[in-house]
Design an enzyme around this catalytic site. Structure first.
Site, short mmCIF file in Angstrom:
data_model
loop_
_atom_site.label_atom_id
_atom_site.label_comp_id
_atom_site.label_asym_id
_atom_site.label_seq_id
_atom_site.Cartn_x
_atom_site.Cartn_y
_atom_site.Cartn_z
CE LYS A 164 9.77 -9.01 -19.04
NZ LYS A 164 10.74 -8.40 -19.97
CE LYS A 175 10.68 4.95 4.81
NZ LYS A 175 11.50 5.60 5.84
CB SER A 177 13.18 12.06 1.68
OG SER A 177 13.16 10.65 1.72
CE LYS A 192 -4.24 -1.67 0.46
NZ LYS A 192 -5.30 -1.34 -0.53
CB ALA A 246 23.92 8.30 0.92
N GLY A 267 17.74 5.70 7.13
CA GLY A 267 17.67 6.05 8.55
C GLY A 267 17.81 4.83 9.45
#
Lengths: 316, 316
Positions: free
Chosen positions: B274, B55, B80, B50, B210, B182
């Site tokens: 795909k 997240k 972000s 979803k 990063a 994070g």
């Protein structure tokens, strides 16, 4: 080998025969797209099929239907791409050689896939005449058996198995949308919708820039595809002679769509469904975007024909 | 609400709690990639989750864990992108307002998604300091409760449910690869691998551009992410204080990868599987491509964290 239009049991037999060699592909849906379009959309995802398209169904079905006296020198075809790799894969499974004539503008990813399955490629000009002439020469040299990409009853029966699965999985589809190029997928889809569905309205979807099927159905005879221009590289071919009468009888309507709508549809499916589809598969979704079909509150099936897209050529 | 490191039953409870609001995502595999890399790869596809990423698990778990006295004025965060839409979605489900602070360089598709869930966005400079200061102001005005995107035990427990599902579906994974930004996903993944797996080696994968988690683990203390530059826009943040000790204890190794490998990995997944994945999700695959991890003949799990990619910014 079938010598006439596949009946219901021919398609059931094809389904049994190819079961070990192809995926039973998933049917996906998206709440956000259903909300956007005000209908229940079901996507039959042949982009997750072996070799990346529905063509694997027909190719392996036709190859398995040939007597071994006809496969001993290998199999050959001409194809703009997806059938090429599907046939090379079928030959690889049967451990026989394959000879593939491809137009020189075929997507790189499809050329590499044919090579990956061990197919021998001969390139030609991107016209039907050049393809047929080149294939003739290849067959003269190799004595391989030609399997036509779509104008073949075993191919049609194989492609029809996608909609057999679809009808068994989703009850009471009202509408079924299918792209049309040579008509192999469309004729098989329409037959299965008639045999395994309940009053499904089958609607063919075609790019405006390659509208030979649209013109042919209106004229009542096959009109060739002349200099077609569309991003949907799987739909450049003219209708086959075995496919056309099936389409005339079993397809309810045909609509055409713009290139802009095809590109937008492709982006929409990438973004909302997180799946990769090729431009040809975006054509039915483009028809919905352009309001060419009344789908409000209906159960709408959409055949996502494949996922073999040359990403380097796509800009969103 | 959890006030200490989630134990096994905390993660099981989170799994029960969020079941009605998130997808049990599929685990996919690809014969062609297994052949290419000489290992059995299993992809846990949170790109089909979803709101397009893992997240959603942590966001709805943390929101449901709050007492209603703390949700009455809504919930707020800085993010972000993926957590932004996940939290806006959680608020939408609970029928409370959400206030989202987003860096001004957040992908357009993520901004639009937050708006679609009814979230109120405040833009700020793309630095941690600017985000925190802006969020402070928003909270002063709205009295909303802040939910941190990753430095929160309920968030960690929520993200951990992906690997709970993964371990129950695929027996005896030897290696589990996970991207790190994070550290919310990584800390949850490592806890679940320890609770629900059998001797799984958890390896964090990070862009070279990063590499604050890499440097932090080597230094034994949290070093901030300063001017990170990577296409993997989900991995720009610094490690959280609650996440770091979990990662130190439960993660076996960390590797870094180049931008070229991330882009190539993304293309490879699009073409072969795909499916649409975001650059952050390509980082573990990039680690395989660059031979950073010995995977030969092992069962390797890969967390595909999300599919929210700004296609306009990608060129293959």
């Amino acid at each position: 080998m079938l010598h006439s239009l596949p009946d219901k049991s021919d398609i059931e037999k094809a389904y049994e025969r190819i079961g070990a060699y192809v995926h039973h592909t998933p049917v996906l849906s998206s709440k956000s797209l259903n909300k956007l379009f005000g209908a229940d959309l079901y996507f039959k995802c042949e982009n997750f099929q072996k070799a990346g398209s529905f063509k694997s169904r027909g190719a392996i079905n036709a190859a398995l239907a040939l007597p071994s006296s006809l496969t001993i020198n290998g199999i050959a075809t001409h194809s703009s791409g997806n059938f090429a790799q599907a046939l090379a894969r079928a030959a690889n499974i049967l451990n026989i050689p394959s000879y593939i004539v491809m137009p020189e503008n075929a997507p790189k990813v499809k050329v590499e896939a044919v090579e990956g399955y061990g197919g021998e490629i001969t390139f030609c000009e991107p016209t039907l005449a050049a393809r047929e002439k080149t294939l003739e020469k290849v067959v003269e040299r190799t004595k391989a058996s030609v399997i036509h990409p779509y104008d073949d009853y075993d191919i049609i029966a194989g492609q029809a198995t996608a909609t057999l699965e679809f009808c068994h999985e989703i009850d009471n589809l009202n509408i079924l949308l299918c792209p049309v190029g040579g008509g192999g997928l469309l004729s098989g889809t329409a037959l299965s919708a008639s045999y395994f569905g309940k009053n499904i309205s089958v609607i063919a979807c075609e790019p405006k820039g390659a509208d030979d099927a649209y013109r042919s159905l209106k004229a009542g005879k096959i009109l060739p595809s002349v200099n077609p221009v569309t991003i949907a590289d799987g739909l450049l071919t003219s209708l086959g002679e075995k496919n056309f009468p099936i389409i005339q009888k079993y397809v309810d309507d045909i609509v055409t769509v713009s290139e802009d709508a095809i590109k937008y549809a492709m982006k929409l499916i990438f973004e909302r469904m997180k799946i990769v589809i090729e431009p040809s598969s975006a054509v039915p979704v483009a028809a919905i975007i352009e309001n060419k079909i009344k789908i409000s509150d209906r159960k709408v099936g959409i055949i996502i024909s494949g996922g073999n897209v040359d990403l380097a050529k796509i800009s969103f």
